[in-house]
Design a protein around this motif. Structure first.
Motif, short mmCIF file in Angstrom:
data_model
loop_
_atom_site.label_atom_id
_atom_site.label_comp_id
_atom_site.label_asym_id
_atom_site.label_seq_id
_atom_site.Cartn_x
_atom_site.Cartn_y
_atom_site.Cartn_z
N THR A 63 0.67 -1.45 -0.15
CA THR A 63 -0.07 -0.34 0.01
C THR A 63 0.48 0.59 0.07
OG1 THR A 63 0.11 -0.11 2.28
CG2 THR A 63 -1.85 -1.23 0.93
N SER A 64 1.86 1.28 0.32
CA SER A 64 3.04 2.31 0.12
C SER A 64 3.00 2.81 -0.56
CB SER A 64 4.53 2.10 1.51
OG SER A 64 5.05 1.26 0.09
N GLY A 65 3.04 2.19 -1.53
CA GLY A 65 3.28 2.87 -2.70
C GLY A 65 2.89 2.66 -4.18
N ALA A 66 1.71 2.36 -3.68
CA ALA A 66 0.16 2.03 -4.36
C ALA A 66 -0.63 3.37 -4.93
CB ALA A 66 -0.58 0.98 -3.59
N GLY A 67 -0.89 3.47 -6.58
CA GLY A 67 -1.77 4.87 -6.69
C GLY A 67 -0.32 6.07 -6.92
N ASP A 78 -6.89 16.74 -4.50
CA ASP A 78 -6.61 15.30 -5.01
C ASP A 78 -5.34 14.67 -3.80
OD1 ASP A 78 -6.22 12.67 -6.34
OD2 ASP A 78 -3.97 13.72 -6.85
N GLN A 79 -4.81 15.15 -2.87
CA GLN A 79 -3.17 14.67 -1.85
C GLN A 79 -4.24 14.58 -1.23
OE1 GLN A 79 -0.20 13.81 -3.06
NE2 GLN A 79 -1.14 13.81 -4.46
N ARG A 80 -5.11 15.15 -0.29
CA ARG A 80 -5.77 14.78 0.81
C ARG A 80 -7.08 13.80 0.66
NH1 ARG A 80 -7.92 20.79 0.54
NH2 ARG A 80 -6.22 21.53 1.10
N ALA A 81 -6.87 13.36 -0.14
CA ALA A 81 -8.34 12.38 -0.76
C ALA A 81 -6.87 11.22 -0.62
CB ALA A 81 -8.94 12.86 -2.46
N ARG A 82 -6.16 11.26 -1.18
CA ARG A 82 -5.36 10.00 -1.20
C ARG A 82 -4.86 10.03 0.12
NH1 ARG A 82 -3.20 8.53 -6.21
NH2 ARG A 82 -0.59 8.36 -5.22
N ALA A 83 -4.13 10.44 0.35
CA ALA A 83 -3.96 10.53 1.93
C ALA A 83 -4.91 10.04 3.43
CB ALA A 83 -3.69 11.92 2.85
N SER A 87 -7.30 8.02 2.03
CA SER A 87 -7.70 6.65 1.28
C SER A 87 -6.30 5.94 1.85
CB SER A 87 -7.59 6.44 0.18
OG SER A 87 -6.51 6.50 -1.09
N ARG A 88 -5.22 6.34 2.09
CA ARG A 88 -4.01 5.83 2.65
C ARG A 88 -3.96 5.13 3.79
NH1 ARG A 88 -0.57 8.75 2.19
NH2 ARG A 88 -1.19 8.78 -0.71
N ASN A 89 -5.31 6.42 4.67
CA ASN A 89 -4.93 5.82 6.53
C ASN A 89 -6.54 5.48 6.65
OD1 ASN A 89 -3.17 7.64 6.78
ND2 ASN A 89 -4.01 9.89 7.20
N SER A 90 -7.69 4.88 6.03
CA SER A 90 -8.87 4.70 5.77
C SER A 90 -7.93 3.15 6.17
CB SER A 90 -9.75 4.75 5.50
OG SER A 90 -9.09 4.39 3.51
N ASP A 144 -7.84 0.37 8.71
CA ASP A 144 -8.84 -1.23 7.96
C ASP A 144 -7.59 -2.37 7.83
OD1 ASP A 144 -10.81 0.74 7.99
OD2 ASP A 144 -10.85 0.40 6.19
N GLY A 145 -6.50 -2.29 7.57
CA GLY A 145 -5.86 -3.60 6.94
C GLY A 145 -5.17 -3.90 8.53
N GLY A 146 -5.10 -3.12 9.16
CA GLY A 146 -4.60 -3.29 10.83
C GLY A 146 -5.51 -3.77 11.27
#
Length: 93
Positions: free
Chosen positions: A4-8, A74-79, A81-84, A88-90
């Motif tokens: 997930t760190s490099g995804a997208g 765009d950066q806020r939305a990506r951050a 989604s990355r945080n969620s 969710d993964g954790g």
């Protein structure tokens, strides 16, 4: 590193296309000199060649502001989604 760190990272989205067009338009307009290398029409006595370029100063400012706002969104939305996805993964592990 996790997947997930490099995804997208290099994803082309409609928002990014609009950003690129906003930043590219002034370059195309100014580098295509044949389109504005003329005297007529004049505006308050100023030949077209000059007032066209000065108008693009204002247009470029507006387009750069639009690109900046879209980029931040765009950066806020990506951050977010990355945080969620991280949360969710954790939680599911």
């Amino acid at each position: 590193m996790s997947e997930t760190s490099g995804a997208g990272r290099g994803t082309v989205t409609p928002t990014r296309v609009v950003i690129a067009l906003c930043l590219l338009a002034p370059f195309v307009a100014m580098l295509w000199v044949g389109s504005y290398a003329k005297v007529e029409p004049t505006f308050i006595g100023i030949p077209f060649f000059y007032w066209y370029q000065m108008a693009w100063v204002l247009i470029s400012t507006a387009l750069t502001m639009v690109a900046y706002v879209l980029w931040r969104r765009d950066q806020r939305a990506r951050a977010a989604s990355r945080n969620s996805s991280t949360q969710d993964g954790g939680a599911s592990s």
